[in-house]
Design an enzyme around this catalytic site. Structure first.
Site, PDB file in Angstrom:
ATOM      1  N   ASP A 227     -11.472   1.981   3.286  1.00  0.00           N
ATOM      2  CA  ASP A 227     -11.677   0.532   3.194  1.00  0.00           C
ATOM      3  C   ASP A 227     -13.138   0.193   2.902  1.00  0.00           C
ATOM      4  O   ASP A 227     -13.457  -0.928   2.501  1.00  0.00           O
ATOM      5  CB  ASP A 227     -11.322  -0.133   4.538  1.00  0.00           C
ATOM      6  CG  ASP A 227      -9.990  -0.848   4.504  1.00  0.00           C
ATOM      7  OD1 ASP A 227      -9.554  -1.244   3.406  1.00  0.00           O
ATOM      8  OD2 ASP A 227      -9.398  -1.030   5.585  1.00  0.00           O
TER       9      ASP A 227
ATOM     10  N   LYS B 204       0.842  -1.201   0.000  1.00  0.00           N
ATOM     11  CA  LYS B 204       0.000   0.000   0.000  1.00  0.00           C
ATOM     12  C   LYS B 204       0.880   1.255   0.000  1.00  0.00           C
ATOM     13  O   LYS B 204       0.610   2.223  -0.709  1.00  0.00           O
ATOM     14  CB  LYS B 204      -0.938  -0.009   1.210  1.00  0.00           C
ATOM     15  CG  LYS B 204      -2.105  -0.980   1.028  1.00  0.00           C
ATOM     16  CD  LYS B 204      -2.883  -1.246   2.300  1.00  0.00           C
ATOM     17  CE  LYS B 204      -3.881  -2.384   2.052  1.00  0.00           C
ATOM     18  NZ  LYS B 204      -4.575  -2.840   3.250  1.00  0.00           N
TER      19      LYS B 204
ATOM     20  N   GLN C  72      -5.314  -2.066   9.340  1.00  0.00           N
ATOM     21  CA  GLN C  72      -5.137  -3.381   8.726  1.00  0.00           C
ATOM     22  C   GLN C  72      -5.718  -4.473   9.618  1.00  0.00           C
ATOM     23  O   GLN C  72      -5.468  -4.513  10.818  1.00  0.00           O
ATOM     24  CB  GLN C  72      -3.636  -3.625   8.459  1.00  0.00           C
ATOM     25  CG  GLN C  72      -3.322  -4.870   7.668  1.00  0.00           C
ATOM     26  CD  GLN C  72      -3.826  -4.832   6.221  1.00  0.00           C
ATOM     27  OE1 GLN C  72      -3.936  -3.767   5.626  1.00  0.00           O
ATOM     28  NE2 GLN C  72      -4.147  -5.977   5.666  1.00  0.00           N
TER      29      GLN C  72
HETATM   30  N1  GUN Z   1      -7.011  -7.463   5.652  1.00  0.00           N
HETATM   31  C1  GUN Z   1      -7.217  -8.164   4.509  1.00  0.00           C
HETATM   32  N2  GUN Z   1      -7.728  -7.379   3.546  1.00  0.00           N
HETATM   33  C2  GUN Z   1      -7.855  -6.147   4.093  1.00  0.00           C
HETATM   34  C3  GUN Z   1      -8.336  -4.910   3.582  1.00  0.00           C
HETATM   35  O1  GUN Z   1      -8.757  -4.769   2.433  1.00  0.00           O
HETATM   36  N3  GUN Z   1      -8.299  -3.870   4.455  1.00  0.00           N
HETATM   37  C4  GUN Z   1      -7.856  -3.997   5.722  1.00  0.00           C
HETATM   38  N4  GUN Z   1      -7.880  -2.920   6.498  1.00  0.00           N
HETATM   39  N5  GUN Z   1      -7.413  -5.130   6.225  1.00  0.00           N
HETATM   40  C5  GUN Z   1      -7.415  -6.203   5.408  1.00  0.00           C
END
Ligand code: GUN
Length: 293
Positions: free
Chosen positions: A119, A52, A96
């Site tokens: 998200d 990211k 996350q």
């Molecule tokens: N864990 C797995 N996929 C994601 C996601 O798209 N966003 C977040 N915040 N955590 C994750």
């Protein structure tokens, strides 16, 4: 059979975003800023968050990474969310997942200001999505729809089977695929652990979206000739062929299923790269106040 190249589409999407950011900055607007909160040292989460941060650089975004150890308290994490909510420089942020067991993920998600919830996990964004209002759509479902759109795959009237009912993928992608929209308008069936006759249901599908996390679950006998297969599975399995000692495997028995399909996503290189590009897309929307004025 055509391979759906998520890496190529994701690179194109990030380039489009970078061009838009360059234009914004040239007009004297602020550079979009995405923050990520990472708790602990889970291998998968570390990789996602590192990717990211890299994607932010490609798109010309400012990025901030906030790290905590596994023993951070829920109170400390909620205080961090509160700071990011109130930080005018931060356009959007993510926490996350998964979080350690002693922290309520739902509480943390609900503490995020939905205007910054890139998200798309906050109940307000989920609810708005389900009734077709402008909102942040979560990254994996958005990425899947973008692949279908960019490969001109007909979804109107298609029989679409979604395998898995998670809040992150199964439920939202099912909701989007049934929505009356250019990509959508499908007849959607959601299968899960209690589904009877799952194989028969899959065999009728024009489009299968599998998000179960069960390597090799979708076998050739479950797939109709000419079907479109979207594989969201990314399970780490041991491998002697890689330096890390593991490789990613999808839900689909690719070698045997691919020859029957019209389109199929590989793992890796299919849906995965799109997820990050979609998060960048949401961050740009947040920074330009395109959804919430
Ligand atoms: N864990 C797995 N996929 C994601 C996601 O798209 N966003 C977040 N915040 N955590 C994750």
């Amino acid at each position: 059979m055509e391979l759906i190249d998520g890496k190529k589409v994701s690179a194109a999407l990030k380039q489009e975003i970078a061009a838009e950011v360059a234009k914004m900055v040239a007009e004297g607007k602020k550079r979009p800023h995405l923050a990520a909160v990472l708790v602990g040292h889970d291998g998968g989460s570390e990789t996602y968050v590192a990717n990211k941060v890299k994607a932010c650089e490609v798109c010309g975004f400012k990025s901030t990474l906030v790290r905590y150890e596994d023993d951070v308290t829920e109170e400390e994490l909620l205080a961090c969310v509160d700071r990011l909510n109130r930080d005018d420089d931060v356009d959007g942020f993510i926490v996350q997942l998964p979080l350690p067991k002693h922290i309520s993920e739902q509480k943390v998600i609900e503490a995020i200001d939905y205007h910054k919830d890139v998200d798309g996990f906050h109940p307000i964004n989920v609810g708005r999505m389900s009734i077709g209002l402008p909102c942040f759509v979560s990254a994996t479902p958005f990425g899947i729809l973008e692949l279908l759109r960019r490969y001109n795959i007909t979804t109107k009237g298609a029989d679409c089977v979604v395998l898995g009912r998670s809040n992150i993928v199964g439920k939202p992608v099912a909701s989007l695929m049934m929505q009356k929209a250019d990509v959508g308008n499908a007849t959607v069936t959601v299968c899960h652990s209690a589904t009877k006759n799952l194989k028969d249901i899959c065999r009728r599908a024009d489009i299968i979206i599998s998000a179960m996390g069960k390597p090799g679950f979708v076998t050739a006998d479950m797939v109709k000739d000419g079907a479109v297969i979207i594989d969201v599975g990314t399970t780490r399995v041991p491998s002697t062929l890689t330096k890390s000692g593991w490789k990613l495997r999808g839900d689909v028995d690719f070698d045997n299923v691919a020859p029957k399909c019209s389109f199929i996503t590989p793992v890796p290189g299919g849906v995965g790269p799109m997820t990050i590009a979609s998060l960048m897309h949401n961050t740009l929307l947040a920074a330009s106040h395109a959804i919430y004025k």
